[in-house]
Design a protein around this motif. Structure first.
Motif, PDB file in Angstrom:
ATOM      1  N   THR A  64      -4.637  -8.249 -12.853  1.00 28.25           N
ATOM      2  CA  THR A  64      -4.181  -8.258 -14.244  1.00 28.25           C
ATOM      3  C   THR A  64      -4.887  -9.306 -15.101  1.00 28.25           C
ATOM      4  N   PHE A  68      -3.767  -8.726 -19.068  1.00 31.11           N
ATOM      5  CA  PHE A  68      -2.372  -9.052 -19.356  1.00 31.11           C
ATOM      6  C   PHE A  68      -2.254 -10.497 -19.826  1.00 31.11           C
ATOM      7  N   MET A  83       0.395  -6.244 -22.279  1.00 26.49           N
ATOM      8  CA  MET A  83      -0.474  -5.517 -21.362  1.00 26.49           C
ATOM      9  C   MET A  83      -1.470  -4.687 -22.160  1.00 26.49           C
TER      10      MET A  83
END
Length: 121
Positions: A64, A68, A83
């Protein structure tokens, strides 16, 4: 005692963005590190991101990082997960959690009920 309630999940197309929130009850929210985890069907719960009590330190999973962003607003007792560039493999139930220390393992003391995020291809 801290109660956590996630919101903001939904259906989004691949490449899109979504922000999930976690509202906490209790006056001690600002003393807790907060984390986001996710669990897809048939898979174990995995770490997504975490933030220290002050917001001064953040940690991300390799999957991520760069897509993110975790943040918090202690005045609103809320932690967020922004996100971007979502992929179908990001589809999961997303959980927020509170811990006395910043950690990347699921050993958090308090957990929310989760919010579903579905990314279509």
């Amino acid at each position: 005692q801290v109660q956590l309630v996630e919101s903001g999940g939904g259906l989004v197309q691949a490449g899109g963005s979504l922000r999930v929130s976690c509202a906490a009850s209790g006056r001690t929210f600002s003393s807790y590190a907060m984390g986001w985890f996710r669990q897809a069907p048939g898979k174990e719960r995995e770490f997504v991101a975490a933030i220290s009590w002050s917001g001064g330190r953040t940690v991300y999973a390799d999957s991520t990082k760069g897509r993110f962003t975790i943040s918090r607003d202690n005045a609103k007792n809320t932690v967020y997960l922004q996100m971007n560039s979502l992929k179908p493999e990001d589809t999961a139930v997303y959980y927020c959690a509170a811990s006395s220390v910043l950690r990347t393992t699921p050993g958090y003391k308090y957990w929310g009920q989760g919010t579903q995020v579905t990314v279509s291809s």
